[in-house]
Motif scaffolding. Structure first.
Motif, mmCIF file in Angstrom:
data_model
loop_
_atom_site.group_PDB
_atom_site.id
_atom_site.type_symbol
_atom_site.label_atom_id
_atom_site.label_comp_id
_atom_site.label_asym_id
_atom_site.label_seq_id
_atom_site.Cartn_x
_atom_site.Cartn_y
_atom_site.Cartn_z
ATOM 1 N N ARG A 33 0.864 -1.172 0.000
ATOM 2 C CA ARG A 33 0.000 0.000 0.000
ATOM 3 C C ARG A 33 0.906 1.229 0.000
ATOM 4 O O ARG A 33 1.921 1.262 0.723
ATOM 5 C CB ARG A 33 -0.913 0.027 1.223
ATOM 6 C CG ARG A 33 -1.904 -1.129 1.289
ATOM 7 C CD ARG A 33 -2.960 -0.897 2.365
ATOM 8 N NE ARG A 33 -2.378 -0.576 3.666
ATOM 9 C CZ ARG A 33 -3.096 -0.211 4.726
ATOM 10 N NH1 ARG A 33 -4.405 -0.112 4.634
ATOM 11 N NH2 ARG A 33 -2.496 0.049 5.870
ATOM 12 N N LEU A 34 0.564 2.222 -0.799
ATOM 13 C CA LEU A 34 1.395 3.423 -0.897
ATOM 14 C C LEU A 34 1.650 4.021 0.481
ATOM 15 O O LEU A 34 2.777 4.423 0.808
ATOM 16 C CB LEU A 34 0.722 4.451 -1.813
ATOM 17 C CG LEU A 34 1.444 5.791 -1.968
ATOM 18 C CD1 LEU A 34 2.796 5.609 -2.648
ATOM 19 C CD2 LEU A 34 0.569 6.773 -2.750
ATOM 20 N N GLN A 35 0.626 4.051 1.320
ATOM 21 C CA GLN A 35 0.743 4.692 2.638
ATOM 22 C C GLN A 35 1.685 3.955 3.581
ATOM 23 O O GLN A 35 2.145 4.520 4.577
ATOM 24 C CB GLN A 35 -0.646 4.772 3.276
ATOM 25 C CG GLN A 35 -1.229 3.411 3.647
ATOM 26 C CD GLN A 35 -2.732 3.382 3.570
ATOM 27 O OE1 GLN A 35 -3.320 3.652 2.531
ATOM 28 N NE2 GLN A 35 -3.375 3.076 4.696
ATOM 29 N N ASP A 36 2.005 2.676 3.255
ATOM 30 C CA ASP A 36 2.894 1.894 4.122
ATOM 31 C C ASP A 36 4.363 2.043 3.754
ATOM 32 O O ASP A 36 5.234 1.583 4.508
ATOM 33 C CB ASP A 36 2.525 0.408 4.051
ATOM 34 C CG ASP A 36 1.161 0.124 4.667
ATOM 35 O OD1 ASP A 36 0.747 0.884 5.565
ATOM 36 O OD2 ASP A 36 0.507 -0.841 4.236
ATOM 37 N N LEU A 37 4.669 2.646 2.611
ATOM 38 C CA LEU A 37 6.053 2.810 2.194
ATOM 39 C C LEU A 37 6.733 3.891 3.034
ATOM 40 O O LEU A 37 6.073 4.819 3.519
ATOM 41 C CB LEU A 37 6.126 3.202 0.719
ATOM 42 C CG LEU A 37 5.676 2.158 -0.307
ATOM 43 C CD1 LEU A 37 5.699 2.755 -1.706
ATOM 44 C CD2 LEU A 37 6.552 0.919 -0.248
ATOM 45 N N PRO A 38 8.055 3.801 3.210
ATOM 46 C CA PRO A 38 8.778 4.905 3.846
ATOM 47 C C PRO A 38 8.478 6.218 3.127
ATOM 48 O O PRO A 38 8.235 6.229 1.902
ATOM 49 C CB PRO A 38 10.243 4.496 3.685
ATOM 50 C CG PRO A 38 10.212 3.004 3.554
ATOM 51 C CD PRO A 38 8.954 2.688 2.818
ATOM 52 N N ALA A 39 8.502 7.314 3.851
ATOM 53 C CA ALA A 39 8.122 8.608 3.277
ATOM 54 C C ALA A 39 8.911 8.935 2.014
ATOM 55 O O ALA A 39 8.367 9.471 1.038
ATOM 56 C CB ALA A 39 8.304 9.709 4.323
ATOM 57 N N SER A 40 10.205 8.584 2.008
ATOM 58 C CA SER A 40 11.039 8.903 0.850
ATOM 59 C C SER A 40 10.652 8.103 -0.390
ATOM 60 O O SER A 40 11.055 8.451 -1.506
ATOM 61 C CB SER A 40 12.511 8.643 1.180
ATOM 62 O OG SER A 40 12.724 7.261 1.462
ATOM 63 N N CYS A 41 9.883 7.030 -0.189
ATOM 64 C CA CYS A 41 9.517 6.149 -1.303
ATOM 65 C C CYS A 41 8.068 6.323 -1.739
ATOM 66 O O CYS A 41 7.597 5.594 -2.619
ATOM 67 C CB CYS A 41 9.761 4.695 -0.918
ATOM 68 S SG CYS A 41 11.458 4.335 -0.448
#
Length: 395
Positions: free
Chosen positions: A25-33
């Motif tokens: 899920r996009l929201q679970d990626l590290p902020a930089s990613c």
């Protein structure tokens, strides 16, 4: 010397059709990613275990084939009348490179199922029992895919008796509709970028070849098997263990990409490995599939073999199947001629693992061919879920 601890990222490992990939899920990626760029690419490379000079992906989630070196990001859709945005990254095995230039048709199946698993679809749209219509925006190619996902007791039904050649065990059937699948890039921005159903390519080291250049599902270069010394019954080992053959196929792919306007120089092909695909076709013939099962000529309309990321695919890429079905529906293409010519709205073709049926609705409008929809059945299921771990300095 101190080293950063590993970080863990929520992830789901899924099979979709004849491919596997790591879903986020996009929201679970590290902020930089969470935005496109070098950090995201580094993350996906490390997750898969690339680049790997041993071509084994021992230190990652990849399977050292183009079918198993994939990552997917899903999020609630930013496009009206869609449920989710689906972004696909094809991870190179031996190079530090993630190709974002196309879609994966097989993982489109898993994208529909994952959208439900991950809570990205409005619960009001999910039946207790029946079929949930998941409206997917394919962000790589900016197209709509409709996934008809079976639901039991409000959850994705994964088990079933649908059999898909190239997949060992049966599962529940998911029907995919690729709406208006012709791509919008290249010089002509049309289904046939050159305006021709058949072109003559001048391929360095190979010579002149007839080719159908089409951008439905995924940009694809079709050539006749007989013109390059094959029968169309070949299995992976016969192609992938022959470096000279792979080099010839890459030369054909590059020539097609140039003619289609997808690249401006041959050197650009190295940064666009996922597209276009290269496939060769032949009239139906009996053969033994990779499983040992006999495929009878009477049970298929034509033979197709396709390469992905420089290797012959063990079955058939879903997006390439869309290109096959579309080209088969248009009289005069090499695919249509290999299938016997004439008008048709569906085709069953033989591939290395067995057979696949794909339908397409094509019509001639104001002198140009268009396709409103291509459809096929696949299956998908979760293999593992939890967290994927990468070194803390990855991104």
């Amino acid at each position: 010397m101190a080293h950063p601890a590993q970080i863990r990222i929520p992830a789901t490992y899924m099979r979709g059709g004849t491919s596997k990939g790591v879903f986020f899920r996009l929201q679970d990626l590290p902020a930089s990613c969470q935005q496109p760029g070098a950090a995201r690419d580094r993350l996906f490379l490390r997750v898969i275990g690339s680049p790997d000079p041993y071509a084994a992906h021992i230190d990652g989630m990849g399977g050292a084939t183009s079918s198993t070196s994939k990552c997917v990001i899903l999020s609630k859709s930013s496009v009206p009348d869609h449920d989710v945005d689906y972004l696909y990254g094809q991870v190179a095995i031996d190079k530090p490179f993630v190709d974002w230039s196309g879609n994966c048709g097989n993982l489109s199946t898993a994208a529909g199922a994952f959208a439900l698993h991950a809570g990205l679809v409005d619960p009001a749209r999910i039946p207790d029992n029946g079929v949930c219509v998941v409206r997917i925006w394919q962000a790589n190619i900016r197209k709509t895919i409709i996934a008809h996902v079976p639901v039991s007791q409000g959850q994705v039904q994964e088990s079933g008796d649908f059999e898909l050649d190239g997949v060992t065990f049966p599962a529940a059937e998911i029907v995919l509709d690729f709406l208006d699948p012709s791509d919008d890039e290249g010089e002509g921005a049309a289904m046939f970028p050159t305006g021709n159903l058949v072109d003559e390519l001048e391929v360095p080291g190979v010579g002149k070849l007839q080719a159908t250049l089409i951008t439905a599902g995924i940009p694809t270069v079709f050539v006749n098997a007989a013109d390059i010394g094959y029968t169309g019954t070949e299995l992976r080992e016969q192609i992938n263990t022959d470096p000279a053959a792979l080099q010839r196929f890459e030369a054909i792919r590059v020539a097609g990409a140039l003619r289609m306007g997808l690249i401006k120089t041959p050197e650009e092909a190295a940064t666009r490995q996922h597209t276009p695909k290269i496939a060769f076709v032949a009239p139906p013939a009996s053969y033994s599939a990779s499983s040992g099962k006999t495929i009878a000529a009477a049970d298929i309309d034509l033979l197709v073999r396709a390469l992905s990321m420089g290797k012959l695919h063990h079955a058939m890429m879903g997006t390439c199947a869309v290109a096959i079905g579309t080209a088969a529906a248009i009289p005069g293409t090499l695919v249509n001629l290999a299938a016997g010519g004439g008008a048709r709205d569906a085709v069953r073709f033989g591939h290395p693992s067995g057979t696949l049926r794909v339908g397409a609705a094509a019509c001639l409008l104001d002198g140009s061919w268009t396709v409103s929809k291509a459809s096929m059945s696949r299956s998908a299921r979760i293999l593992m879920e939890g967290w994927v771990r990468v070194p803390g300095d990855t991104c």
